[in-house]
Design a protein around this motif. Structure first.
Motif, short mmCIF file in Angstrom:
data_model
loop_
_atom_site.label_atom_id
_atom_site.label_comp_id
_atom_site.label_asym_id
_atom_site.label_seq_id
_atom_site.Cartn_x
_atom_site.Cartn_y
_atom_site.Cartn_z
N TYR A 30 40.84 29.88 66.15
CA TYR A 30 42.10 29.34 66.66
C TYR A 30 42.33 29.81 68.10
O TYR A 30 42.26 31.00 68.40
CB TYR A 30 43.27 29.77 65.78
CG TYR A 30 44.60 29.19 66.22
CD1 TYR A 30 44.86 27.83 66.07
CD2 TYR A 30 45.59 30.00 66.78
CE1 TYR A 30 46.07 27.28 66.48
CE2 TYR A 30 46.80 29.46 67.20
CZ TYR A 30 47.04 28.09 67.03
OH TYR A 30 48.24 27.55 67.45
N ASP A 31 42.55 28.86 68.98
CA ASP A 31 42.82 29.13 70.39
C ASP A 31 44.34 29.17 70.57
O ASP A 31 45.01 28.13 70.58
CB ASP A 31 42.20 28.02 71.24
CG ASP A 31 42.42 28.25 72.74
OD1 ASP A 31 43.21 29.14 73.10
OD2 ASP A 31 41.78 27.53 73.53
N GLU A 32 44.89 30.40 70.69
CA GLU A 32 46.34 30.55 70.77
C GLU A 32 46.90 29.97 72.07
O GLU A 32 48.00 29.42 72.09
CB GLU A 32 46.73 32.02 70.65
CG GLU A 32 46.45 32.59 69.26
CD GLU A 32 47.00 34.00 69.12
OE1 GLU A 32 47.67 34.46 70.07
OE2 GLU A 32 46.78 34.62 68.06
N ALA A 33 46.13 30.08 73.14
CA ALA A 33 46.62 29.59 74.43
C ALA A 33 46.83 28.07 74.40
O ALA A 33 47.83 27.56 74.92
CB ALA A 33 45.65 29.97 75.54
#
Length: 558
Positions: A149-152
């Protein structure tokens, strides 16, 4: 000791309040859980000392009785939230003070991973032959389709390129079962070096008991046995022995098993291969015993017809628990248990268990309901296993046709039937007659039949399991001994085939067709007989006799 390295195994017991309370001293398969880790460590060819670190007096006593040293942790190390690193370091330092010496390699074995193998422990130690290796961690291969998962950017992304298994990057998960490090890397806040190697564990070895589900899985693994099924039959007559074996094998899924087949038993080899079971072929008893020695079974099952005294004595001398099926040979005296659903034996033979309670249905019969009797008979099945040497299939067909019966007639011929083409040619003009050989769904044919005609063989048990009214006949003197085929159990037994006339058969058939009440009576009698728990009955006997065998109390009848 390994390459002049002194080796210490530390088994840290840190109880938590989650999962199974006091699980380390609970009995798993009649032994405390902690004992398994101790025995694994003590079975190693390299380990010098084994120490259990605990703050529990009862566990300390049990550990000592199983041969481990015990380090009683000091007061500041017996609180909740204590780190594993500090416990390991404390145990190592205290043990070194007692031994007046330092260790070279320290190995941590979790007491909640009882399926770890001593051979795996030795392989971990052998990793340190490479002087560059500082630590070794036990892992299990865990490659799968995972996502990150890419939080940005608030989006998910795949951790793989291709979706096929062979395209996935290799991934390993720490099992926690075993970790090893050189002495210099064991500290109060760390027990790993920077140059780390991995050792891959089996799925079973990696199981860490955290809850009751884990406990059941591990205990089932510990209790499983190695079974060797030795099966043979006449290629030209019947494959019933192999189907009997496969039916039992399919119900022993939690055990390790192998099927051993004579290389001349071509049809049995093909069937076993199609079913997907592990098997090996052998040429003669010399090769057979070599395979047995390699597999090292605890239980050997024979379904090879009559056994000899020499063969059975050899099996027993090798220390196997031996089970025979359908054995009328002299070798039965050496067996720990003999199961014979067809032939009644002298009750003084304490190792023989006979009767329908020990018949194992093919798997397909477990999913069929029992027959509901209708007013009319519209479907008749004629089925004789083997070569049908007296050509009873055609005798009964001719007799039925003489009664002017107008329903469907299915005929299933055995493997050894000689002139199937001639029989088909003779009756191909009659659309109500269908002739088959070696069908794979016998139970479906039997269930759809309103009347079954067969021999007084094991086929009568299959018919009874479905509660289909059945006329049976004895093909030989042996089948006269099959006392199950009687009126009390719902059968019309016509006796010896050689004494029958076509007219007698036609009369009995017409009486059954025209008597709805008689067919209901036969159906009800069959439904009272439990033929769906044969395997459970067999397993119960084997379990009981295996306990006696381990205690040295079987074969008292010899």
């Amino acid at each position: 000791m390994f390459n002049n390295n002194k080796i210490l195994v530390v088994i840290p017991v840190i109880d938590d309040l989650i999962g199974i309370p006091r699980k380390h001293i609970r009995l798993m398969n009649n032994k405390p859980l902690i004992s398994y880790s101790i025995e694994i460590a003590k079975s190693s060819q390299y380990v010098d000392d084994v120490v259990v670190t605990t703050d529990d007096s009862e566990l300390a006593l049990i550990s000592e009785r199983f041969g481990a040293s015990v380090i009683r942790r000091s007061g500041d190390l017996d609180n909740d939230g204590i780190s594993l690193e500090s416990v390991i370091y404390d145990a190592m330092v205290q043990k070194e003070k007692l031994a007046f010496d330092e260790y070279d390699i320290v190995i941590i074995i979790r007491p909640t991973a009882p399926l770890l193998k001593a051979t795996t422990l030795d392989k971990v130690i052998e990793k340190f032959e490479d002087f560059a290796i500082e630590s070794v961690i036990g892992c299990v291969e865990d490659s799968h389709l995972s996502w990150g998962y890419d939080e940005a950017n608030e989006r998910y992304f795949p951790n793989y390129i291709g979706r096929l298994k062979e395209d996935l990057p290799k991934s390993f998960r720490e099992s926690g079962a075993i970790i090893a490090s050189r002495r210099g890397y064991i500290h109060e806040d760390s027990y790993l070096g920077s140059n780390i190697d991995l050792i891959e564990l089996s799925r079973e070895e990696s199981i860490n008991i955290e809850n009751y589900d884990d406990w059941l899985v591990v205990e089932n693994n510990i209790q499983k046995k190695r079974w060797a099924f030795i099966v043979n039959s006449d290629n030209e007559i019947s494959n019933r022995p192999i189907y009997n074996c496969l039916s039992m094998a399919s119900k022993l899924i939690s055990h390790d098993l192998i099927i051993l087949l004579d290389e001349n038993y071509e049809s049995g080899i093909k069937i076993t291969k199609d079913y997907g079971f592990d098997y090996k072929v052998y040429d003669g008893f010399g090769e057979l015993f070599s395979i047995l020695k390699e597999f090292n079974p605890q239980i050997v099952v024979n379904d090879i017809q009559d056994t000899s005294e020499d063969y059975m004595a050899t099996l027993k001398n090798e220390g196997y628990f031996v089970v025979n099926f359908d054995d009328l040979g002299v070798g039965i005296d050496y067996a720990d248990a003999v199961f014979d659903p067809l032939y009644e034996h002298d009750l003084s033979e304490k190792n023989v268990f006979s009767g329908y309670k020990y018949y194992v249905l093919k798997d397909e019969f477990y999913f069929q309901p029992t027959k509901v009797i209708t007013q009319d008979v519209s479907n008749v099945l004629i089925i004789f296993e083997g070569s049908d040497p007296n050509n009873l299939s055609e005798l009964f067909l001719s007799a039925i046709l003489s009664t002017n019966y107008e329903g469907k007639i299915n005929i299933i011929l055995g493997r050894g039937y000689d002139n199937i083409e001639g029989l088909i040619s003779k009756y191909e003009s009659n659309p109500l007659i269908q002739i088959y050989q070696n069908v794979s769904d016998v139970s479906e044919f039997m269930f759809k039949a309103d009347i079954i005609i067969t021999s007084a063989s094991k086929m009568m048990y299959d018919a009874c399991a479905l509660a289909v009214p059945t006329i049976c006949v004895c093909q030989n003197d042996l089948e006269k001994m099959h006392v199950f085929a009687n009126a009390d159990n719902g059968f019309i037994n016509l006796g010896m085939s050689e004494e029958l006339t076509e007219q007698e058969i036609a009369t009995q058939f017409s009486n059954l067709v025209n008597s709805h009440e008689l067919r209901i009576q036969m159906n009800n009698k069959m439904k009272r007989i439990d033929l769906r728990h044969g395997f459970e009955n067999i397993k119960s006997v084997i379990r009981e006799r295996y306990v006696l065998f381990k205690m040295g109390e079987t074969n008292e009848y010899l």
